[in-house]
Design an enzyme around this catalytic site. Sequence first.
Site, mmCIF file in Angstrom:
data_model
loop_
_atom_site.group_PDB
_atom_site.id
_atom_site.type_symbol
_atom_site.label_atom_id
_atom_site.label_comp_id
_atom_site.label_asym_id
_atom_site.label_seq_id
_atom_site.Cartn_x
_atom_site.Cartn_y
_atom_site.Cartn_z
ATOM 1 C CG HIS A 60 -2.142 -0.825 1.071
ATOM 2 N ND1 HIS A 60 -3.277 -0.643 1.819
ATOM 3 C CD2 HIS A 60 -2.410 -1.859 0.231
ATOM 4 C CE1 HIS A 60 -4.201 -1.535 1.448
ATOM 5 N NE2 HIS A 60 -3.688 -2.288 0.492
ATOM 6 C CE1 TYR A 113 -5.015 3.494 9.676
ATOM 7 C CE2 TYR A 113 -5.628 2.865 11.899
ATOM 8 C CZ TYR A 113 -4.824 2.697 10.784
ATOM 9 O OH TYR A 113 -3.853 1.732 10.785
ATOM 10 N N PRO A 137 -3.951 -0.731 19.024
ATOM 11 C CG PRO A 137 -6.001 -1.668 18.434
ATOM 12 C CD PRO A 137 -5.219 -1.175 19.609
ATOM 13 C CE LYS A 187 3.985 2.518 13.671
ATOM 14 N NZ LYS A 187 4.287 2.162 12.296
ATOM 15 C CE1 TYR A 244 -1.025 3.341 9.786
ATOM 16 C CE2 TYR A 244 -0.068 2.574 7.728
ATOM 17 C CZ TYR A 244 -1.055 2.506 8.699
ATOM 18 O OH TYR A 244 -2.073 1.590 8.575
HETATM 19 C C1 PHB Z 1 -6.035 -4.937 10.781
HETATM 20 O O1 PHB Z 1 -6.070 -5.112 9.565
HETATM 21 O O2 PHB Z 1 -6.427 -5.797 11.570
HETATM 22 C C2 PHB Z 1 -5.490 -3.647 11.313
HETATM 23 C C3 PHB Z 1 -4.987 -2.719 10.437
HETATM 24 C C4 PHB Z 1 -4.508 -1.524 10.908
HETATM 25 C C5 PHB Z 1 -4.532 -1.255 12.264
HETATM 26 C C6 PHB Z 1 -5.015 -2.204 13.153
HETATM 27 C C7 PHB Z 1 -5.508 -3.407 12.674
HETATM 28 O O3 PHB Z 1 -4.072 -0.075 12.724
#
Ligand code: PHB
Length: 389
Positions: free
Chosen positions: A72, A200, A292, A296, A384
């Site tokens: 990505h 997000y 989450p 990380k 990130y």
């Molecule tokens: C996930 O795909 O489970 C996932 C992706 C990004 C995050 C947390 C979980 O920040």
Amino acid sequence: MKTQVAIIGAGPSGLLLGHLLRAEGVDCVVLERQTGDYVLSRIRAGVLEQITVSLMERLGLDARMKAEGLPHDGFNLADGERLIRIDIAGLTGKQVMVYGQTELTRDLMEASEARGLEVVYSASDLALHDVESDAPYVTYTKDGAEHRVDARFIVGCDGFHGPSRKSIPASVSTEFEKVYPFGWLGILSDVPPCNHELIYANHERGFALASQRSHTRSRYYVDVPLTEKIEDWSDDRIWDELAVRLGPEAAANITRGPSIEKSIAPLRSYIFAPMRFGSLLLCGDAAHIVPPTGAKGLNLAASDVHYAAEALTGFFARNAPDSIIAYSDKALARVWKAERFSWSLTKLMHRFPEDGPFERAMQVAELDYISSSRAAQTAIAENYVGLPA
Ligand code: PHB
Ligand code: APR
């Protein structure tokens, strides 16, 4: 049994460390309480930083990740109305890899026999002994028989609830912790993702995340108070909530389907210091937990393991005993920065019950600043994608 390094836990940390040590000719054994199937049944996040991808490349275990993983170039922050795209590739020249952590663990597990990495599953009642000395040992029970492994070092890769961290005395250690007043309710479903990149979202009804495992499998989250029960969340209720929180653009592209996994996980920031005591080193969730937001957890485990492998091969192969002493400070310097990023992204993207109009206005101002500042977007992108090890 005698070995150079006894590794406790066959999650991603323990298996990755085992492979790195074997590749350098260091003797080790991995001791795991659960069965391999149980380890692979845990559902985890799925965004890999460059450092994690490079470790798999170095081991020559990257074929499936390269074939099935999705590189990505960016991700999005949503504030209820618009999407703010963070162009990771344009701003940092790097990418992240979307590949399930469970798949990475499977790749490491399946390669262990061929690479001469011994992993003992179903090892119960494991205990660490004499970790402050140069001759530590581990005892465990398997198939009703007691076993003892003598090692020069023990590495605790046994997650947040494992016994390793508990064998470091409170008098020489410090714990730092923040517990958040919500959890993430996650749903996994075999439907195409609503967007080609992650979103997000901070909506007045709460946080939401649109993630994915492949072009045909989606992973979504909404935040919920810790008092919520999973039984009260039908699939339809989750899809309805996602459609509102992710905003109209994403909602229009959501494909609904039955959940194949559904659970609520609490959010926590936790750091234990130091990450070494005597002959015991800690890696991954055994030493720290991140919320989450920012994905990380596994990547931080991978950078710990990278430093630990360097320290241990320094000790055994290059006659550099000081490398062990340097491990904790080196690992913690990176841990703190990843903790800071995960905490700040959590603060920016969630509505905290104690927040008033001022805190909310600060979130709006920060998102507005991010949307218009290349410098702010660069800071987010470089965190990130992962800070250098
Ligand atoms: C996930 O795909 O489970 C996932 C992706 C990004 C995050 C947390 C979980 O920040
Ligand atoms: N004896 C042997 N093994 C143990 C014991 C014990 N007493 N206690 C725990 N373990 C094992 C667990 O069964 C588990 O398989 O240690 C392993 C720890 O694995 P993880 O919890 O996955 O931790 P880690 O390998 O550090 O991975 C970190 O996983 O939890 C996520 O977000 C986190 O992505 C991060 C990654």
